[in-house]
Scaffold this motif. Structure first.
Motif, PDB file in Angstrom:
ATOM      1  N   PHE A  27      83.319 -17.130  82.128  1.00 52.18           N
ATOM      2  CA  PHE A  27      83.514 -17.584  83.507  1.00 52.18           C
ATOM      3  C   PHE A  27      83.112 -19.046  83.660  1.00 52.18           C
ATOM      4  CE2 PHE A  27      83.612 -13.046  84.118  1.00 52.18           C
ATOM      5  CZ  PHE A  27      84.475 -12.875  85.191  1.00 52.18           C
ATOM      6  N   THR A  28      82.027 -19.439  82.995  1.00 57.17           N
ATOM      7  CA  THR A  28      81.520 -20.806  83.130  1.00 57.17           C
ATOM      8  C   THR A  28      82.485 -21.826  82.555  1.00 57.17           C
ATOM      9  OG1 THR A  28      79.236 -20.011  83.054  1.00 57.17           O
ATOM     10  CG2 THR A  28      79.616 -22.351  82.590  1.00 57.17           C
ATOM     11  N   TYR A  29      83.032 -21.544  81.389  1.00 51.84           N
ATOM     12  CA  TYR A  29      83.836 -22.537  80.690  1.00 51.84           C
ATOM     13  C   TYR A  29      85.343 -22.424  80.939  1.00 51.84           C
ATOM     14  CZ  TYR A  29      79.603 -23.662  78.112  1.00 51.84           C
ATOM     15  OH  TYR A  29      78.327 -24.041  77.790  1.00 51.84           O
ATOM     16  N   TRP A  30      85.804 -21.263  81.453  1.00 57.49           N
ATOM     17  CA  TRP A  30      87.244 -21.095  81.607  1.00 57.49           C
ATOM     18  C   TRP A  30      87.692 -20.908  83.047  1.00 57.49           C
ATOM     19  CZ3 TRP A  30      90.188 -22.357  77.647  1.00 57.49           C
ATOM     20  CH2 TRP A  30      89.636 -22.307  76.366  1.00 57.49           C
ATOM     21  N   ILE A  31      86.913 -20.200  83.837  1.00 61.10           N
ATOM     22  CA  ILE A  31      87.332 -19.917  85.209  1.00 61.10           C
ATOM     23  C   ILE A  31      86.761 -20.916  86.208  1.00 61.10           C
ATOM     24  CG2 ILE A  31      87.308 -18.220  87.072  1.00 61.10           C
ATOM     25  CD1 ILE A  31      87.399 -16.030  85.035  1.00 61.10           C
ATOM     26  N   GLU A  32      85.477 -21.218  86.111  1.00 59.99           N
ATOM     27  CA  GLU A  32      84.869 -22.138  87.071  1.00 59.99           C
ATOM     28  C   GLU A  32      85.523 -23.515  87.098  1.00 59.99           C
ATOM     29  OE1 GLU A  32      80.669 -22.427  86.720  1.00 59.99           O
ATOM     30  OE2 GLU A  32      80.301 -20.336  87.283  1.00 59.99           O
ATOM     31  N   PRO A  33      85.832 -24.137  85.943  1.00 58.53           N
ATOM     32  CA  PRO A  33      86.422 -25.478  85.997  1.00 58.53           C
ATOM     33  C   PRO A  33      87.780 -25.541  86.693  1.00 58.53           C
ATOM     34  CG  PRO A  33      85.514 -25.051  83.817  1.00 58.53           C
ATOM     35  CD  PRO A  33      85.498 -23.750  84.557  1.00 58.53           C
ATOM     36  N   ILE A  34      88.540 -24.450  86.714  1.00 59.78           N
ATOM     37  CA  ILE A  34      89.853 -24.482  87.347  1.00 59.78           C
ATOM     38  C   ILE A  34      89.827 -23.866  88.745  1.00 59.78           C
ATOM     39  CG2 ILE A  34      91.091 -24.443  85.142  1.00 59.78           C
ATOM     40  CD1 ILE A  34      91.606 -21.460  85.585  1.00 59.78           C
ATOM     41  N   SER A  35      88.628 -23.607  89.260  1.00 58.99           N
ATOM     42  CA  SER A  35      88.476 -23.055  90.604  1.00 58.99           C
ATOM     43  C   SER A  35      88.019 -24.166  91.553  1.00 58.99           C
ATOM     44  CB  SER A  35      87.447 -21.916  90.610  1.00 58.99           C
ATOM     45  OG  SER A  35      87.821 -20.899  89.707  1.00 58.99           O
ATOM     46  N   PRO A  36      88.831 -24.535  92.540  1.00 61.91           N
ATOM     47  CA  PRO A  36      88.436 -25.594  93.469  1.00 61.91           C
ATOM     48  C   PRO A  36      87.108 -25.339  94.164  1.00 61.91           C
ATOM     49  CG  PRO A  36      90.773 -25.123  93.709  1.00 61.91           C
ATOM     50  CD  PRO A  36      90.221 -24.092  92.779  1.00 61.91           C
ATOM     51  N   ILE A  37      86.760 -24.066  94.396  1.00 64.36           N
ATOM     52  CA  ILE A  37      85.501 -23.750  95.078  1.00 64.36           C
ATOM     53  C   ILE A  37      84.307 -24.285  94.296  1.00 64.36           C
ATOM     54  CG2 ILE A  37      85.177 -21.519  93.944  1.00 64.36           C
ATOM     55  CD1 ILE A  37      84.504 -22.262  97.655  1.00 64.36           C
ATOM     56  N   THR A  38      84.434 -24.404  92.975  1.00 61.27           N
ATOM     57  CA  THR A  38      83.336 -24.871  92.141  1.00 61.27           C
ATOM     58  C   THR A  38      82.926 -26.290  92.485  1.00 61.27           C
ATOM     59  OG1 THR A  38      84.125 -23.487  90.323  1.00 61.27           O
ATOM     60  CG2 THR A  38      82.590 -25.248  89.753  1.00 61.27           C
ATOM     61  N   TYR A  39      83.907 -27.106  92.873  1.00 55.99           N
ATOM     62  CA  TYR A  39      83.651 -28.530  93.070  1.00 55.99           C
ATOM     63  C   TYR A  39      83.098 -28.870  94.441  1.00 55.99           C
ATOM     64  CZ  TYR A  39      86.278 -28.779  88.777  1.00 55.99           C
ATOM     65  OH  TYR A  39      86.686 -28.591  87.486  1.00 55.99           O
ATOM     66  N   ILE A  40      82.869 -27.849  95.264  1.00 51.61           N
ATOM     67  CA  ILE A  40      82.241 -28.116  96.556  1.00 51.61           C
ATOM     68  C   ILE A  40      80.845 -27.521  96.616  1.00 51.61           C
ATOM     69  CG2 ILE A  40      84.476 -28.121  97.697  1.00 51.61           C
ATOM     70  CD1 ILE A  40      83.817 -25.421  98.900  1.00 51.61           C
ATOM     71  N   ILE A  41      80.380 -26.982  95.485  1.00 45.15           N
ATOM     72  CA  ILE A  41      79.038 -26.434  95.419  1.00 45.15           C
ATOM     73  C   ILE A  41      78.115 -27.485  94.840  1.00 45.15           C
ATOM     74  CG2 ILE A  41      77.570 -24.630  94.460  1.00 45.15           C
ATOM     75  CD1 ILE A  41      80.030 -22.852  94.270  1.00 45.15           C
ATOM     76  N   PRO A  42      77.163 -28.014  95.613  1.00 44.94           N
ATOM     77  CA  PRO A  42      76.258 -29.059  95.116  1.00 44.94           C
ATOM     78  C   PRO A  42      75.468 -28.585  93.899  1.00 44.94           C
ATOM     79  CG  PRO A  42      76.073 -28.822  97.497  1.00 44.94           C
ATOM     80  CD  PRO A  42      76.886 -27.654  97.004  1.00 44.94           C
ATOM     81  N   GLY A  43      75.321 -29.494  92.933  1.00 46.93           N
ATOM     82  CA  GLY A  43      74.476 -29.219  91.781  1.00 46.93           C
ATOM     83  C   GLY A  43      75.028 -28.192  90.830  1.00 46.93           C
ATOM     84  N   GLN A  44      76.353 -28.052  90.770  1.00 50.22           N
ATOM     85  CA  GLN A  44      76.927 -27.046  89.879  1.00 50.22           C
ATOM     86  C   GLN A  44      76.876 -27.558  88.437  1.00 50.22           C
ATOM     87  OE1 GLN A  44      77.479 -24.169  90.779  1.00 50.22           O
ATOM     88  NE2 GLN A  44      78.794 -23.186  89.303  1.00 50.22           N
ATOM     89  N   PHE A  45      77.938 -28.130  87.917  1.00 48.40           N
ATOM     90  CA  PHE A  45      77.908 -28.655  86.561  1.00 48.40           C
ATOM     91  C   PHE A  45      78.430 -30.074  86.511  1.00 48.40           C
ATOM     92  CE2 PHE A  45      82.422 -28.694  85.837  1.00 48.40           C
ATOM     93  CZ  PHE A  45      82.908 -27.724  86.666  1.00 48.40           C
ATOM     94  N   GLN A  46      78.815 -30.617  87.682  1.00 50.42           N
ATOM     95  CA  GLN A  46      79.497 -31.894  87.669  1.00 50.42           C
ATOM     96  C   GLN A  46      78.626 -33.056  87.210  1.00 50.42           C
ATOM     97  OE1 GLN A  46      78.970 -29.893  90.261  1.00 50.42           O
ATOM     98  NE2 GLN A  46      78.894 -30.957  92.207  1.00 50.42           N
ATOM     99  N   TYR A  47      77.323 -32.974  87.426  1.00 48.14           N
ATOM    100  CA  TYR A  47      76.482 -34.117  87.116  1.00 48.14           C
ATOM    101  C   TYR A  47      76.128 -34.216  85.638  1.00 48.14           C
ATOM    102  CZ  TYR A  47      76.038 -34.145  92.148  1.00 48.14           C
ATOM    103  OH  TYR A  47      76.310 -34.158  93.481  1.00 48.14           O
ATOM    104  N   ALA A  48      76.559 -33.256  84.864  1.00 46.54           N
ATOM    105  CA  ALA A  48      76.318 -33.323  83.436  1.00 46.54           C
ATOM    106  C   ALA A  48      77.279 -34.270  82.746  1.00 46.54           C
ATOM    107  CB  ALA A  48      76.440 -31.928  82.813  1.00 46.54           C
ATOM    108  N   TYR A  49      78.306 -34.722  83.468  1.00 42.37           N
ATOM    109  CA  TYR A  49      79.310 -35.564  82.860  1.00 42.37           C
ATOM    110  C   TYR A  49      79.082 -37.032  83.207  1.00 42.37           C
ATOM    111  CZ  TYR A  49      81.562 -31.108  82.166  1.00 42.37           C
ATOM    112  OH  TYR A  49      81.822 -29.815  81.804  1.00 42.37           O
TER     113      TYR A  49
END
Length: 329
Positions: A210-232
């Motif tokens: 779910f973390t590597y395949w479903i979450e990145p292609i789910s728009p809802i993921t990118y509106i949740i603060p502190g998810q995984f975006q800051y690792a990049y």
């Protein structure tokens, strides 16, 4: 492609809202930095207050504006389509001597342009403030602003496209939110049931999948603060930036095609395109069956609960889809 007269009309139509949002959004982060700095200075002068370092620092990864700036995209898209249809103004807009593609591009240019200007202006003001305050650390300053801009534009494109498919503001919001979680429904639910049917003891529902395949292609993921975006990093080399950009372009093209082809006579309906009513209803029923079926099984770990849950889900899905899709508002 973008007409000045039409752009002026779109601006004047919601001028006060645009101005208020721009003023608040541009000043939000600089204001929060100043407030944090003021609190830090007061703490230094208070013998009972303990600080880790005598130098001020600000963590932009936890900034409220940057975490919630995507709300601008929702607000602008709903104003430009949902509210305009609710007020009966869309028919007037379409009656103007402009092609539908020109109207679409002008609306998108206005909303996306305001979002970009807000982020750039806020970034410049905050950068000047940092130069003046000279903090010890500003973790996530560049990457947080960049990700906030990309995610805001992606969410705006999503709700913008939903507005071209639906006949009211409520319908627009429901379709956009459903799309935001669609990968979890289309991929996640069948995998959960496959794991149950094949009795694979959780191998199909591994968290990493779910973390590597479903979450990145789910728009809802990118509106949740502190998810995984800051690792990049700040440059566009990770899916933290590339995937939302691809989704933004995809939603933009879907919206363009839909707006050019949509019929006017179904204003007020859930979907403007009558041909997608039945397929969406079937999807809602299936998601209801799968979702309630899994909930029924997990409630008592029995096949009886699984079957009862599926039956309830089918009924709920059928009633919900009928009330939403086939009843005119």
């Amino acid at each position: 492609m973008v007409k000045r007269q039409l752009l002026y009309k779109e601006w004047k139509q919601s001028e006060l809202t645009f101005i208020l949002v721009v003023l608040v959004a541009v000043l939000a982060t600089p204001f929060l930095v100043l407030m944090e700095y003021s609190s830090f200075q007061k703490c230094l002068n208070n013998i009972w207050c303990v600080v880790d370092t005598p130098r001020f620092s600000y963590n932009f990864m936890k900034d409220a504006f940057l975490s919630l700036s995507w709300l601008m995209g929702i607000l602008f898209a709903v104003i430009q389509f949902g509210f305009e249809r609710n007020k009966g103004q869309m028919d007037f807009t379409l009656s103007l001597p402009f092609s539908r593609s020109t109207i679409y591009h002008t609306k998108f240019f206005l909303g996306a342009g305001i979002i970009a200007i807000v982020h750039v202006a806020s970034y410049v003001l905050t950068y000047l403030l940092i130069l003046g305050l000279n903090p010890l650390e500003t973790p996530g300053f560049n990457s947080s602003y960049l990700f906030a801009l990309v995610s805001s534009l992606m969410i705006y494109s999503l709700f913008f496209a939903a507005g071209t498919l639906t006949g009211s503001a409520i319908s627009q919001a429901i379709v956009a939110f459903s799309t935001a979680i669609l990968p979890f429904l289309v991929i996640g639910l069948p995998i959960v049931h496959l794991d149950f049917i094949m009795k694979t003891s959780g191998i199909w529902v591994d968290k990493n999948f779910f973390t590597y395949w479903i979450e990145p292609i789910s728009p809802i993921t990118y509106i949740i603060p502190g998810q995984f975006q800051y690792a990049y990093p700040i440059w566009f080399t990770g899916e933290g930036f590339i995937i939302p950009i691809v989704m933004m372009v995809l939603f933009y093209l879907i919206g363009l095609f839909s707006f050019i082809k949509h019929p006017n006579e179904r204003n007020g309906r859930f979907f403007l395109h009558q041909t997608i009513d039945r397929p969406i209803q079937i999807m809602v029923i299936l998601f209801g069956v799968l979702g309630f079926g899994w909930a029924g099984f997990t409630s008592d770990n029995s096949i009886f609960g699984y079957v009862v849950g599926m039956l309830i889900g089918g009924i709920v899905g059928a009633l919900t889809s009928y009330l939403l899709i086939y009843r005119k508002r």
